[in-house]
Motif scaffolding. Structure first.
Motif, PDB file in Angstrom:
ATOM      1  N   ASP A   1      10.690  -4.414   2.975  1.00 15.23           N
ATOM      2  CA  ASP A   1      10.370  -4.026   4.351  1.00 15.23           C
ATOM      3  C   ASP A   1      11.681  -3.882   5.123  1.00 15.23           C
ATOM      4  OD1 ASP A   1       7.648  -4.015   4.036  1.00 15.23           O
ATOM      5  OD2 ASP A   1       7.265  -5.842   5.195  1.00 15.23           O
TER       6      ASP A   1
ATOM      7  N   ASP B   1       4.048   3.344   7.698  1.00 15.59           N
ATOM      8  CA  ASP B   1       3.809   3.287   6.260  1.00 15.59           C
ATOM      9  C   ASP B   1       4.266   4.564   5.581  1.00 15.59           C
ATOM     10  OD1 ASP B   1       1.931   0.768   6.072  1.00 15.59           O
ATOM     11  OD2 ASP B   1       1.124   1.991   7.706  1.00 15.59           O
ATOM     12  N   ARG B   2       4.935   4.402   4.461  1.00 14.39           N
ATOM     13  CA  ARG B   2       5.330   5.569   3.686  1.00 14.39           C
ATOM     14  C   ARG B   2       4.122   6.419   3.300  1.00 14.39           C
ATOM     15  NH1 ARG B   2       9.641   7.001   0.592  1.00 14.39           N
ATOM     16  NH2 ARG B   2      10.655   4.976   0.856  1.00 14.39           N
ATOM     17  N   THR B   3       3.034   5.782   2.923  1.00 14.71           N
ATOM     18  CA  THR B   3       1.876   6.523   2.427  1.00 14.71           C
ATOM     19  C   THR B   3       1.198   7.366   3.510  1.00 14.71           C
ATOM     20  OG1 THR B   3       0.514   4.556   2.818  1.00 14.71           O
ATOM     21  CG2 THR B   3       1.347   4.888   0.592  1.00 14.71           C
TER      22      THR B   3
ATOM     23  N   ARG C   1       7.562   0.355   3.889  1.00  9.47           N
ATOM     24  CA  ARG C   1       7.201   0.247   5.307  1.00  9.47           C
ATOM     25  C   ARG C   1       8.447   0.036   6.163  1.00  9.47           C
ATOM     26  NH1 ARG C   1       2.714  -4.416   5.697  1.00  9.47           N
ATOM     27  NH2 ARG C   1       4.555  -5.681   5.229  1.00  9.47           N
TER      28      ARG C   1
ATOM     29  N   VAL D   1       4.304  -0.843  12.571  1.00  7.69           N
ATOM     30  CA  VAL D   1       4.528  -0.536  11.159  1.00  7.69           C
ATOM     31  C   VAL D   1       4.382   0.963  10.932  1.00  7.69           C
ATOM     32  CG1 VAL D   1       3.739  -0.932   8.789  1.00  7.69           C
ATOM     33  CG2 VAL D   1       3.622  -2.793  10.469  1.00  7.69           C
TER      34      VAL D   1
ATOM     35  N   GLU E   1      -4.471  -4.383   4.337  1.00  7.40           N
ATOM     36  CA  GLU E   1      -3.239  -4.199   3.582  1.00  7.40           C
ATOM     37  C   GLU E   1      -2.109  -5.086   4.077  1.00  7.40           C
ATOM     38  OE1 GLU E   1      -1.546  -0.320   5.990  1.00  7.40           O
ATOM     39  OE2 GLU E   1      -2.139  -0.174   3.920  1.00  7.40           O
ATOM     40  N   ASP E   2      -2.225  -5.634   5.299  1.00 11.36           N
ATOM     41  CA  ASP E   2      -1.172  -6.493   5.809  1.00 11.36           C
ATOM     42  C   ASP E   2      -1.392  -7.955   5.477  1.00 11.36           C
ATOM     43  OD1 ASP E   2       0.364  -4.542   6.825  1.00 11.36           O
ATOM     44  OD2 ASP E   2      -0.433  -4.640   8.850  1.00 11.36           O
TER      45      ASP E   2
ATOM     46  N   SER F   1       0.108  -3.258  14.347  1.00  8.05           N
ATOM     47  CA  SER F   1      -0.463  -4.093  13.299  1.00  8.05           C
ATOM     48  C   SER F   1      -0.977  -5.420  13.817  1.00  8.05           C
ATOM     49  CB  SER F   1       0.593  -4.350  12.208  1.00  8.05           C
ATOM     50  OG  SER F   1       0.086  -5.192  11.197  1.00  8.05           O
TER      51      SER F   1
END
Length: 282
Positions: free
Chosen positions: A197, A275-277, A235, A273, A23-24, A259
């Motif tokens: 970001d 992450d919101r998720t 993020r 990082v 994802e990065d 990360s």
């Protein structure tokens, strides 16, 4: 100069695992705010007054800021800066969704709030913290109050992409924070940045305020404030010095993931990082 988020936590932490998630590595379009800084050069149509068409182009050096410690490279102050349109100014007016209005957060250590810095009120205390040897080793801003003032003014007088704040816990100023748009910062040249970001730098002032999980508590609180008040931000990122093991450990305990290692101009950093998720799981 890129600070290492000095003394966010006491004690050494585990070595951060290397993140191999895909994802990065996504390439995403530049954020609208950054594109608004420049207008692409467009030839005038036949008979059209060429002076009415802005002769601007998007430079290769797009992630430019002089606002945060990770942003030690000067911004573009060329002729284009004087030709921004009213639309551009409007787009830049609120790059961080007004941290002054974010309100307090309840933490196990007490009520915490970010209060934007006012130079005349806060310079002395921030300068004192910067001269703490443990802080100065990473922030490299020891010296007279003029040294601290020279660091703060570009942010206070800038376009709002970096906002310096005092962290006030139970009514007492005890930490210094910089909330900044990582995607509009030179940091974005060193990792696959995504639009909106949001980065954080911090130091905890005073030995008595360090340890006992304070760094972890405050990092979680501030990253939650960012995610709660910046709906377009997916993020929260940070780049502490790899040598600052207590800081990296505090980020990990606060729900950030390691990360990558990032080679910045003044340090080798750990890209952290949140992450919101995944915020509910970490």
């Amino acid at each position: 100069m890129a600070p290492a988020d000095a003394h966010t936590e006491a004690g050494a932490g585990p070595a951060p695992p290397t993140d191999t998630g895909a994802e990065d590595t996504l390439d995403l379009p530049l954020p609208e705010e950054l594109l608004a800084l420049f207008e692409e050069e467009t030839p005038a149509a036949p008979g059209e007054d060429a002076s009415a068409t802005p002769a601007l182009s998007l430079p290769s050096n797009t992630s430019v800021s002089s606002a945060s410690p990770a942003s030690s490279e000067p911004g573009d102050a060329g002729p284009a800066a004087g030709r921004r349109t009213a639309t551009s100014s409007a787009a830049l007016a609120d790059l961080l969704d007004h941290p002054a209005d974010w309100g307090p957060a309840t933490t196990p250590a007490g009520v915490f709030q970010l209060v934007p810095v006012r130079l005349e009120r806060d310079l002395a205390v921030i300068s004192r913290w910067m001269n703490d040897p443990a802080v100065a080793a990473f922030w490299e801003l020891a010296g007279s109050e003029a040294v601290t003032a020279d660091h703060l003014r570009p942010q206070l007088d800038g376009d709002g992409r970096s906002v310096p704040c005092l962290g006030v816990l139970a009514g007492i100023p005890m930490s210094y924070w910089e909330i900044y748009r990582a995607d509009l910062d030179p940091l974005a040249r060193h990792y696959p940045a995504r639009p909106h970001d949001t980065g954080i730098h911090l130091l905890i002032g005073g030995v008595n305020n360090r340890g006992r999980g304070a760094g972890t508590t405050l990092l979680r609180a501030v990253s939650d404030l960012v995610l709660d008040n910046r709906p377009l931000c997916a993020r929260v990122v940070a780049e502490p010095d790899l040598r600052n093991t207590p800081s990296v450990s505090a980020f990990l305990s606060a729900g950030f993931r390691f990360s990558a290692e990032v080679e910045l101009p003044d340090k080798r950093a750990a890209l952290m990082v949140r992450d919101r998720t995944h915020r509910a799981q970490l």
